[in-house]
Design a protein around this motif. Sequence first.
Motif, PDB file in Angstrom:
ATOM      1  N   THR A  30      -6.197   2.578 -10.286  1.00 11.59           N
ATOM      2  CA  THR A  30      -4.827   2.415 -10.273  1.00 11.59           C
ATOM      3  C   THR A  30      -4.973   0.601 -10.603  1.00 11.59           C
ATOM      4  OG1 THR A  30      -3.905   3.915  -8.860  1.00 11.59           O
ATOM      5  CG2 THR A  30      -2.732   1.643  -9.273  1.00 11.59           C
ATOM      6  N   THR A  41      -7.330   4.332  -6.254  1.00 12.60           N
ATOM      7  CA  THR A  41      -5.869   5.027  -6.035  1.00 12.60           C
ATOM      8  C   THR A  41      -5.783   5.301  -4.487  1.00 12.60           C
ATOM      9  OG1 THR A  41      -5.600   5.576  -8.313  1.00 12.60           O
ATOM     10  CG2 THR A  41      -4.109   6.601  -6.561  1.00 12.60           C
ATOM     11  N   LYS A  42      -6.669   5.953  -3.740  1.00 12.11           N
ATOM     12  CA  LYS A  42      -6.825   6.646  -2.573  1.00 12.11           C
ATOM     13  C   LYS A  42      -6.650   5.422  -1.598  1.00 12.11           C
ATOM     14  CE  LYS A  42      -9.337   9.404   0.737  1.00 12.11           C
ATOM     15  NZ  LYS A  42     -10.649  10.381   0.844  1.00 12.11           N
ATOM     16  N   LYS A  45      -3.109   3.721  -2.027  1.00  5.91           N
ATOM     17  CA  LYS A  45      -1.906   4.361  -1.277  1.00  5.91           C
ATOM     18  C   LYS A  45      -2.173   4.236   0.391  1.00  5.91           C
ATOM     19  CE  LYS A  45      -0.845   7.810  -5.042  1.00  5.91           C
ATOM     20  NZ  LYS A  45      -0.621   9.375  -5.079  1.00  5.91           N
ATOM     21  N   LYS A  46      -3.291   4.178   0.700  1.00  6.31           N
ATOM     22  CA  LYS A  46      -3.718   4.080   2.183  1.00  6.31           C
ATOM     23  C   LYS A  46      -3.186   2.631   2.548  1.00  6.31           C
ATOM     24  CE  LYS A  46      -7.282   5.837   3.646  1.00  6.31           C
ATOM     25  NZ  LYS A  46      -8.836   6.109   3.765  1.00  6.31           N
ATOM     26  N   GLN A  49       0.456   1.095  -0.784  1.00  2.00           N
ATOM     27  CA  GLN A  49       0.785   0.423  -2.300  1.00  2.00           C
ATOM     28  C   GLN A  49       0.993  -0.835  -2.398  1.00  2.00           C
ATOM     29  OE1 GLN A  49       3.383   3.363  -4.525  1.00  2.00           O
ATOM     30  NE2 GLN A  49       2.919   4.924  -2.879  1.00  2.00           N
ATOM     31  N   MET A  60       7.445   2.150  -4.539  1.00  2.00           N
ATOM     32  CA  MET A  60       7.253   3.133  -3.537  1.00  2.00           C
ATOM     33  C   MET A  60       8.226   4.163  -3.735  1.00  2.00           C
ATOM     34  SD  MET A  60       5.970   2.450   0.287  1.00  2.00           S
ATOM     35  CE  MET A  60       4.787   3.423   1.130  1.00  2.00           C
ATOM     36  N   ASP A  64       6.960   8.897  -0.201  1.00  3.41           N
ATOM     37  CA  ASP A  64       5.854   8.054   0.438  1.00  3.41           C
ATOM     38  C   ASP A  64       6.346   7.124   1.576  1.00  3.41           C
ATOM     39  OD1 ASP A  64       4.118   9.259  -1.273  1.00  3.41           O
ATOM     40  OD2 ASP A  64       4.076   7.763  -2.700  1.00  3.41           O
TER      41      ASP A  64
END
Length: 282
Positions: A30, A41-42, A45-46, A49, A60, A64
């Motif tokens: 990302t 990306t993982k 998101k963790k 974002q 968001m 999410d």
Amino acid sequence: MLKDLFSKKKRYATIPSERAKQEVPEGLMTKCQNCGTILYTKDFKKNLQVCPSCSHHHRMSAYDRIDALLDEQSFKEYDKELIGKNPLDFPGYEDKLLADRKKTKLNEAVVTGEGTINSFPVVIAIMDSRFRMGSMGTVVGEKITRAIEKAIERKVPLLLFTASGGARMQEGVLSLMQMAKTSSALQMLHRSGGLYISIMTHPTTGGVSASFASLGDYNFAEPGALIGFAGRRIIEQTTRQELPDDFQTAEFLLKHGQLDRVISRHEMKETLTKILDMHSPS
């Protein structure tokens, strides 16, 4: 797999080869919209974002945000099947609604329901800018009003996360009526002694900013969020004045007394928990 993406002899990224493009799975990386940093990306998101390099808060989705904020498996959704029509027979509007439903897996631009935050019960409404830019139509106004009424009925605090371009032009005056409708419902909540916490995210503009978004007992915002009624260019043309670079940002509004606090996404749950605890009857 990634050896063709970056040159070891240079400090900047090179144009990836066609083979490298094919080897990198889609969605693996990302790019930060603000500083351009490439992120997994993982991990992105963790980190809720939020870019670890520049702290930019990316948009968001409603679900999410629910996952990040509410206690696990505590969320119970309201009015999920409520779907809008085309009351003014606006050309092409129904096709656009259908396209957004397929793209976002949402039926409208707001998700409402109830749940708990660190065991404190709340009614929550979260707008999602992916659906018609979070614009406020009749269904959005109805779902938010019903959520307010449910907070009154259950005697629990109301949390409302806004993200909207304003009133939905395809529904004309019916959309504008939602400003009065939601504001009247909030007045009922106020008279009942209920607590309303408004959290403005990027962007919160137009009729939404001029109605329920600004009526909280607490008015918060995420860092860098665009918040305002009319657009910057319109205001400059009307006033014939050049506006500051940070005009209509959350930080600008805080400095001028229009917000109570700007809260990082990482501190949101803890801050809300403290407020809910402070207002808890027990």
